[in-house]
Design a protein around this motif. Structure first.
Motif, PDB file in Angstrom:
ATOM      1  N   ARG A   1      -6.108   4.568   3.264  1.00  0.00           N
ATOM      2  CA  ARG A   1      -7.072   3.886   4.136  1.00  0.00           C
ATOM      3  C   ARG A   1      -6.809   2.382   4.152  1.00  0.00           C
ATOM      4  O   ARG A   1      -6.894   1.732   5.204  1.00  0.00           O
ATOM      5  CB  ARG A   1      -8.498   4.160   3.669  1.00  0.00           C
ATOM      6  CG  ARG A   1      -9.021   5.526   4.006  1.00  0.00           C
ATOM      7  CD  ARG A   1     -10.516   5.622   3.790  1.00  0.00           C
ATOM      8  NE  ARG A   1     -10.986   6.975   4.024  1.00  0.00           N
ATOM      9  CZ  ARG A   1     -11.120   7.889   3.069  1.00  0.00           C
ATOM     10  NH1 ARG A   1     -10.809   7.584   1.806  1.00  0.00           N
ATOM     11  NH2 ARG A   1     -11.552   9.103   3.368  1.00  0.00           N
ATOM     12  N   GLU A   2      -6.486   1.839   3.000  1.00  0.00           N
ATOM     13  CA  GLU A   2      -6.182   0.402   2.928  1.00  0.00           C
ATOM     14  C   GLU A   2      -4.945   0.075   3.755  1.00  0.00           C
ATOM     15  O   GLU A   2      -4.918  -0.911   4.503  1.00  0.00           O
ATOM     16  CB  GLU A   2      -5.959   0.002   1.470  1.00  0.00           C
ATOM     17  CG  GLU A   2      -5.598  -1.470   1.294  1.00  0.00           C
ATOM     18  CD  GLU A   2      -5.294  -1.816  -0.152  1.00  0.00           C
ATOM     19  OE1 GLU A   2      -4.623  -2.839  -0.372  1.00  0.00           O
ATOM     20  OE2 GLU A   2      -5.707  -1.059  -1.050  1.00  0.00           O
TER      21      GLU A   2
ATOM     22  N   GLU B   1      -7.772   6.642  -0.618  1.00  0.00           N
ATOM     23  CA  GLU B   1      -8.265   5.259  -0.549  1.00  0.00           C
ATOM     24  C   GLU B   1      -7.124   4.276  -0.318  1.00  0.00           C
ATOM     25  O   GLU B   1      -7.241   3.326   0.455  1.00  0.00           O
ATOM     26  CB  GLU B   1      -9.013   4.916  -1.845  1.00  0.00           C
ATOM     27  CG  GLU B   1     -10.357   5.597  -2.002  1.00  0.00           C
ATOM     28  CD  GLU B   1     -11.278   5.260  -0.837  1.00  0.00           C
ATOM     29  OE1 GLU B   1     -11.320   4.071  -0.424  1.00  0.00           O
ATOM     30  OE2 GLU B   1     -11.945   6.189  -0.342  1.00  0.00           O
ATOM     31  N   VAL B   2      -6.001   4.512  -0.988  1.00  0.00           N
ATOM     32  CA  VAL B   2      -4.841   3.631  -0.795  1.00  0.00           C
ATOM     33  C   VAL B   2      -4.327   3.733   0.644  1.00  0.00           C
ATOM     34  O   VAL B   2      -3.976   2.733   1.269  1.00  0.00           O
ATOM     35  CB  VAL B   2      -3.726   3.987  -1.794  1.00  0.00           C
ATOM     36  CG1 VAL B   2      -2.479   3.148  -1.524  1.00  0.00           C
ATOM     37  CG2 VAL B   2      -4.200   3.763  -3.229  1.00  0.00           C
TER      38      VAL B   2
ATOM     39  N   SER C   1       0.829  -1.207   0.000  1.00  0.00           N
ATOM     40  CA  SER C   1       0.000   0.000   0.000  1.00  0.00           C
ATOM     41  C   SER C   1       0.862   1.256   0.000  1.00  0.00           C
ATOM     42  O   SER C   1       0.560   2.236  -0.688  1.00  0.00           O
ATOM     43  CB  SER C   1      -0.931  -0.005   1.219  1.00  0.00           C
ATOM     44  OG  SER C   1      -1.809  -1.109   1.163  1.00  0.00           O
TER      45      SER C   1
ATOM     46  N   GLY D   1      -4.609  -2.179   7.178  1.00  0.00           N
ATOM     47  CA  GLY D   1      -3.634  -3.252   7.330  1.00  0.00           C
ATOM     48  C   GLY D   1      -2.807  -3.102   8.595  1.00  0.00           C
ATOM     49  O   GLY D   1      -2.524  -4.083   9.289  1.00  0.00           O
TER      50      GLY D   1
END
Length: 718
Positions: A217-218, A214-215, A183, A222
């Protein structure tokens, strides 16, 4: 853990003490036979002293061919010069087995048999003495080797822990690179134009703050999932938090930990049960005492939370409704309700983590049992040599039964088997007579193994007295009476020594493995703290900046690009944060963190007032305080609607104090989470403290660490 560490520290000394006691007892037999002559006694003392060189590490420099030559000279001087029993050559043969000259042990034993044959011309007596020499050889070799194994296991306990932590860090690095690193790489690709200062990519595309968010948030998801997984391996942090929460509510907490860590993958559910159960108890009110207890048996780790003061089952079960199904899905159990005594109880169990395979873990124990079997067989053979032929079948059956019980005793403290062995020791005496007088020797070893010292030693003394009395009653010569009486103790000590040393090796292996497991758990907890405190904060700040850039993109593109350029720099720091999580702690400064905090708070619309008035700090102390500041601001952004935040530091009285105050506290205040618990742990490692309070809608956080007065006397620039 401290008590267990102390136990392992005394194990090598215990092993050497047992070995020295057995060797001293063996030499005492020869010294007793040599009395009152001073010369032979001095030679026996020399044999004993030479043997100690192989037992005491501080004398190891004396080992070598010269020592073997001295031992051989002493042994043969005793045999040829004083007429001592040739079995004393077993010391020389045993020492040879311990060295590279081990093939010479067989010629020494053959020479012992030949000398005995020339001396007595009695085949049975020669066989008896030869067996004694062989047994002495095995005992000297076995006890010394087992003592070395105890030393080896003890010496490698810290090395194993360090290796386990190193291996765990490599595993964590691989996991984080897979779960979070991808990410972060995607964030870097998204922000490549801003990082290069071009404002647009080679294709003319502007960075998209929304897509970047969005990236991020991912990646943040994690990080939080990984931190939760790492924390789930141990109940210790949650137990400490539960104790603190109960104490704050005026409830006396009693915590009993009876399980081994690390926990399995389902361990996080037990932490959830503990948090929810304690939260329900505090919310219900009325409790005065709460017991938190864990245990491990039948492949399950079990948690019990028991409290008084709950008037109805529903009062204590709030928030626990979904737990039975979640535990059942992982093969666990759950039960909650009022007990017959009126106390509320929550009980949950999850499958224990499977034990790792343990190859070649019982080699020392196998050596011990093999030597013990040889010793039992040898002494049994000696007992049969002079047994009248008509009594041989009965004596053989009794010895076989006693030997089997002796081997069973070696595997544990079976007091029932001890009673049977005692019966087999004394009941055959009327039938077997003088041939059975030495049987209590085996019983002495079993007594020492099966009973505590306060009971075993008086019973061994009684067995020795009984052997002496029976020998006199059967008309044996005085020297034989003395020999058999002392041999009862010596044989018992040999049996005890072989088994006890093997048990010490096993106990040390278990303690060493517990230390390694504890080190792995602590490494994972540290990783969870760093993920939350370092990488989690970095990603949350990046996300906040991305949202600000997205809002600015339409009305102020230049400002948006500037924010994205700062995001690119923060992403670089996030990568460094991730590396520090599975490597050495990256040093942080209060000044650098304060600038980052100022920027992040400004992006959130919160006015930052920062005054740093501390002097130079040790690197570790400054890193911890910078981490406290980072976590405090993260909590402000997540748990308040602050419009003002004041950060100050001050030095004095040998300590540095960091204070963070913010308005906008949401009511009711959320209970302390893992972040503040992490900070408390970090500060406690430096003998520091953390205090939090809410007054007039303002949240106050104070962290203090002691530092040398000379280092805190000069104020830093604001």
């Amino acid at each position: 853990m401290r008590e267990r560490a102390e136990e392992t520290d005394i194990a090598p000394r215990t092993a050497r003490a047992v070995t020295i006691a057995v060797l001293a007892a063996l030499c005492a037999v020869y010294a007793l036979a040599a009395l009152p002559e001073a010369g032979p006694v001095a030679l026996v003392a020399g044999v004993f002293a030479a043997q100690l060189v192989y037992v005491l590490p501080r004398l190891s420099r004396l080992r070598g061919p010269a020592l073997l030559a001295v031992q051989a000279a002493l042994g043969y001087a005793l045999v040829l010069g004083t007429g001592a029993s040739v079995s004393v050559l077993g010391f020389t043969a045993g020492s040879l087995l311990l060295t590279g000259a081990w093939p010479l042990a067989a010629p020494v034993l053959v020479s012992a048999a030949a000398l005995q044959a020339l001396r007595t011309h009695d085949a049975l007596l020669t066989l008896d003495v030869t067996i004694t020499a062989i047994l002495g050889t095995l005992v000297v070799y076995g006890l010394t080797r087992l003592t070395e194994r105890v030393d080896d296991v003890h010496a490698t306990r810290m090395a194993l822990a360090v290796a386990a932590v190193t291996e765990e860090r490599l595993r964590i690095a691989a996991e984080l690179n897979d779960r979070v690193g991808r990410s972060l790489d995607a964030v870097h690709r998204e922000l490549a134009p801003a990082r290069e200062g071009a404002g647009a990519s080679r294709t003319g595309e502007e960075p998209d703050p929304g897509r970047t968010a969005e990236v991020v948030r991912e990646a943040l998801a994690g990080v939080r999932a990984a931190a939760a997984d790492y924390r789930s391996l141990s109940l210790a942090p949650d137990a400490a938090t539960a104790r603190a929460l109960l104490a704050a509510a005026g409830i006396e907490a009693e915590v009993r930990i009876g399980h081994d860590e690390p926990l399995g993958a389902a361990g996080g559910l037990l932490a959830l049960v503990l948090r929810d159960a304690v939260g329900a108890i505090v919310s219900a009110g009325g409790a005065r005492h709460c017991l938190i207890e864990t245990s491990e048996r039948a492949g399950l780790v079990r948690l019990r939370v028991v409290s008084d003061g709950v008037r109805a089952a529903g009062d204590g079960a709030a928030g626990l409704d979904d737990l039975p199904g979640r535990l059942a899905r992982v093969g666990g159990e759950f039960r909650a309700g009022l007990r017959p005594d009126g106390r509320f109880e929550v009980e949950a169990a999850v499958p224990a983590r499977p034990a790792p395979p343990e190859p070649d873990r019982d080699s020392a124990y196998a050596l011990s049992l093999g030597l013990l079997a040889a010793v039992v067989a040898g002494f049994s053979a000696k007992g049969l040599i002079f047994t009248p032929v008509p009594l041989l079948p009965l004596a053989a059956v009794c010895l076989l039964a006693v030997g089997a019980l002796q081997m069973a005793q070696a595997r544990g403290r079976h007091r029932g088997a001890l009673a049977v062995q005692a019966a087999l020791t004394y009941l055959p005496l009327p039938a077997l007579g003088a041939a059975w007088v030495s049987a209590p020797s085996f019983l002495a070893g079993s007594l020492l193994l099966a009973l505590p010292a306060v009971l075993s030693w008086p019973l061994v003394a009684a067995a020795m007295a009984g052997t002496g009395a029976l020998s006199v009653a059967y008309g044996l010569p005085p020297d034989v009476v003395a020999n058999r009486t002392l041999s009862t103790l010596v044989t018992g000590l040999v049996i005890y020594g072989l088994v006890r040393l093997a048990q010490l090796v096993r106990e040390l292996r278990a303690a060493r493995d517990r230390l390694a497991r504890a080190a792995v758990v602590q490494e994972r907890l540290r990783t969870a703290r760093d993920l939350h405190d370092l990488l989690g904060h970095s990603l949350a700040a990046i996300l906040l900046k991305c949202e600000l850039a997205r809002r600015l993109a339409g009305r102020d593109p230049a400002r948006a690009r500037a924010e994205l350029a700062e995001v690119a720099e923060m992403a670089e720091r996030a990568r460094a944060d991730m590396r520090s999580v599975y490597g050495d702690q990256r040093a942080m400064t209060l000044a650098g963190e304060a600038e980052s905090v100022r920027s992040v708070l400004a992006a959130a619309g919160c006015r930052a007032e920062i005054t740093l008035a501390h002097g130079p700090l040790p690197e570790r102390a400054e890193t911890v305080l910078a981490t406290v500041l980072r976590e405090a601001v993260t909590n402000i952004l997540r748990h308040s609607s602050a419009t003002r935040c004041a950060v100050t530091t001050a030095s004095g009285a040998g300590r540095v104090v960091l204070t963070v105050e913010n308005d906008g506290v949401r009511a009711p205040a959320a209970p302390p989470g893992s972040g503040l618990g992490n900070l408390t742990t970090r500060l406690a490692a430096l003998d520091g403290r953390l205090e939090t309070r809410v007054a007039a809608g303002v949240f106050h956080l104070t962290a203090a660490v002691p530092v040398p007065v000379t280092e805190s006397a000069v104020p830093a620039a604001s």
